[in-house]
Design a protein around this motif. Structure first.
Motif, PDB file in Angstrom:
ATOM      1  N   VAL A  22     -53.644  79.970  -1.508  1.00 41.53           N
ATOM      2  CA  VAL A  22     -54.161  79.160  -0.437  1.00 41.53           C
ATOM      3  C   VAL A  22     -54.971  80.203   0.592  1.00 41.53           C
ATOM      4  O   VAL A  22     -55.980  79.594   1.094  1.00 41.53           O
ATOM      5  CB  VAL A  22     -52.762  78.693   0.626  1.00 41.53           C
ATOM      6  CG1 VAL A  22     -53.133  78.104   1.783  1.00 41.53           C
ATOM      7  CG2 VAL A  22     -51.999  77.728  -0.359  1.00 41.53           C
ATOM      8  N   TYR A  26     -58.666  78.546   1.361  1.00 42.21           N
ATOM      9  CA  TYR A  26     -58.818  78.111   2.648  1.00 42.21           C
ATOM     10  C   TYR A  26     -59.489  79.187   3.361  1.00 42.21           C
ATOM     11  O   TYR A  26     -59.612  78.775   4.537  1.00 42.21           O
ATOM     12  CB  TYR A  26     -57.689  77.283   3.060  1.00 42.21           C
ATOM     13  CG  TYR A  26     -57.455  76.068   2.555  1.00 42.21           C
ATOM     14  CD1 TYR A  26     -57.994  74.908   2.906  1.00 42.21           C
ATOM     15  CD2 TYR A  26     -56.258  76.004   1.253  1.00 42.21           C
ATOM     16  CE1 TYR A  26     -57.497  73.787   2.082  1.00 42.21           C
ATOM     17  CE2 TYR A  26     -55.965  74.913   0.589  1.00 42.21           C
ATOM     18  CZ  TYR A  26     -56.801  73.715   1.258  1.00 42.21           C
ATOM     19  OH  TYR A  26     -56.231  72.439   0.283  1.00 42.21           O
ATOM     20  N   CYS A  28     -58.291  81.744   4.488  1.00 38.43           N
ATOM     21  CA  CYS A  28     -57.337  82.201   5.928  1.00 38.43           C
ATOM     22  C   CYS A  28     -57.326  83.656   6.003  1.00 38.43           C
ATOM     23  O   CYS A  28     -57.779  84.437   5.054  1.00 38.43           O
ATOM     24  CB  CYS A  28     -56.068  81.845   5.333  1.00 38.43           C
ATOM     25  SG  CYS A  28     -55.615  80.107   4.934  1.00 38.43           S
ATOM     26  N   ASP A  33     -51.751  82.526   8.654  1.00 34.84           N
ATOM     27  CA  ASP A  33     -52.585  81.322   8.797  1.00 34.84           C
ATOM     28  C   ASP A  33     -52.532  80.529   7.414  1.00 34.84           C
ATOM     29  O   ASP A  33     -52.603  79.280   7.456  1.00 34.84           O
ATOM     30  CB  ASP A  33     -54.034  82.123   8.618  1.00 34.84           C
ATOM     31  CG  ASP A  33     -55.119  81.031   9.249  1.00 34.84           C
ATOM     32  OD1 ASP A  33     -54.808  79.722   9.448  1.00 34.84           O
ATOM     33  OD2 ASP A  33     -56.290  81.146   8.879  1.00 34.84           O
ATOM     34  N   ALA A  34     -52.215  81.115   6.380  1.00 33.85           N
ATOM     35  CA  ALA A  34     -52.098  80.466   5.020  1.00 33.85           C
ATOM     36  C   ALA A  34     -51.060  79.570   5.247  1.00 33.85           C
ATOM     37  O   ALA A  34     -51.050  78.643   4.565  1.00 33.85           O
ATOM     38  CB  ALA A  34     -52.242  81.625   3.947  1.00 33.85           C
ATOM     39  N   ALA A  36     -49.396  78.189   7.614  1.00 34.00           N
ATOM     40  CA  ALA A  36     -49.997  77.312   8.377  1.00 34.00           C
ATOM     41  C   ALA A  36     -50.720  76.232   7.994  1.00 34.00           C
ATOM     42  O   ALA A  36     -50.508  74.777   7.828  1.00 34.00           O
ATOM     43  CB  ALA A  36     -50.438  77.478   9.857  1.00 34.00           C
ATOM     44  N   THR A  37     -51.636  76.736   7.384  1.00 36.42           N
ATOM     45  CA  THR A  37     -52.671  75.666   6.469  1.00 36.42           C
ATOM     46  C   THR A  37     -52.091  75.055   5.208  1.00 36.42           C
ATOM     47  O   THR A  37     -52.309  73.779   5.252  1.00 36.42           O
ATOM     48  CB  THR A  37     -53.758  76.501   5.837  1.00 36.42           C
ATOM     49  OG1 THR A  37     -54.652  77.224   6.970  1.00 36.42           O
ATOM     50  CG2 THR A  37     -54.866  75.848   5.168  1.00 36.42           C
ATOM     51  N   ALA A  38     -51.202  75.536   4.545  1.00 35.82           N
ATOM     52  CA  ALA A  38     -50.355  74.935   3.462  1.00 35.82           C
ATOM     53  C   ALA A  38     -49.356  73.902   3.945  1.00 35.82           C
ATOM     54  O   ALA A  38     -49.367  72.788   3.667  1.00 35.82           O
ATOM     55  CB  ALA A  38     -49.629  75.965   2.830  1.00 35.82           C
ATOM     56  N   SER A  39     -49.071  74.127   5.338  1.00 37.11           N
ATOM     57  CA  SER A  39     -47.984  73.329   5.835  1.00 37.11           C
ATOM     58  C   SER A  39     -48.883  71.977   6.377  1.00 37.11           C
ATOM     59  O   SER A  39     -48.334  70.890   6.135  1.00 37.11           O
ATOM     60  CB  SER A  39     -47.158  73.838   6.958  1.00 37.11           C
ATOM     61  OG  SER A  39     -46.595  74.741   6.499  1.00 37.11           O
ATOM     62  N   ALA A  40     -49.785  72.166   6.933  1.00 34.85           N
ATOM     63  CA  ALA A  40     -50.911  71.032   7.534  1.00 34.85           C
ATOM     64  C   ALA A  40     -51.182  70.217   6.300  1.00 34.85           C
ATOM     65  O   ALA A  40     -51.219  69.069   6.292  1.00 34.85           O
ATOM     66  CB  ALA A  40     -51.843  71.652   8.254  1.00 34.85           C
ATOM     67  N   VAL A  41     -51.724  70.947   5.076  1.00 37.66           N
ATOM     68  CA  VAL A  41     -52.301  70.155   4.000  1.00 37.66           C
ATOM     69  C   VAL A  41     -50.888  69.312   3.313  1.00 37.66           C
ATOM     70  O   VAL A  41     -51.379  68.223   3.063  1.00 37.66           O
ATOM     71  CB  VAL A  41     -52.860  71.167   2.782  1.00 37.66           C
ATOM     72  CG1 VAL A  41     -52.950  70.422   1.691  1.00 37.66           C
ATOM     73  CG2 VAL A  41     -54.115  71.805   3.378  1.00 37.66           C
ATOM     74  N   GLU A  44     -50.399  66.304   5.566  1.00 38.63           N
ATOM     75  CA  GLU A  44     -51.558  65.162   5.487  1.00 38.63           C
ATOM     76  C   GLU A  44     -51.427  64.412   4.229  1.00 38.63           C
ATOM     77  O   GLU A  44     -51.536  63.257   4.130  1.00 38.63           O
ATOM     78  CB  GLU A  44     -52.854  65.976   5.405  1.00 38.63           C
ATOM     79  CG  GLU A  44     -53.254  66.537   6.721  1.00 38.63           C
ATOM     80  CD  GLU A  44     -54.641  67.257   6.708  1.00 38.63           C
ATOM     81  OE1 GLU A  44     -55.316  67.351   5.741  1.00 38.63           O
ATOM     82  OE2 GLU A  44     -54.801  68.001   7.836  1.00 38.63           O
TER      83      GLU A  44
END
Length: 60
Positions: A22, A26, A28, A33-34, A36-41, A44
């Motif tokens: 991730v 992305y 990161c 940050d990775a 948080a990004t994985a969670s958001a993805v 979604e």
């Protein structure tokens, strides 16, 4: 011992490899940050899937 205000966790190597993937995909700047990004993805994608299910049910 972790610095004040921080927690530590232990994760399997496989999970850490996924987080690293991730980070690369992305661009990161940190593991946090990775995550948080994985969670958001993931959220979604879940929301999109729920919307598709609802649309199918409404169409029936």
């Amino acid at each position: 011992m972790s610095p004040e205000g921080y927690s530590t966790i232990t994760v399997p190597d496989e999970v850490f490899e996924q987080v690293t993937t991730v980070m690369i995909e992305y661009d990161c700047e940190s593991i946090a940050d990775a995550v948080a990004t994985a969670s958001a993805v993931a959220l979604e994608r879940d929301e999109a899937e729920l919307a598709r299910i609802l649309a199918r049910q409404l169409a029936e």
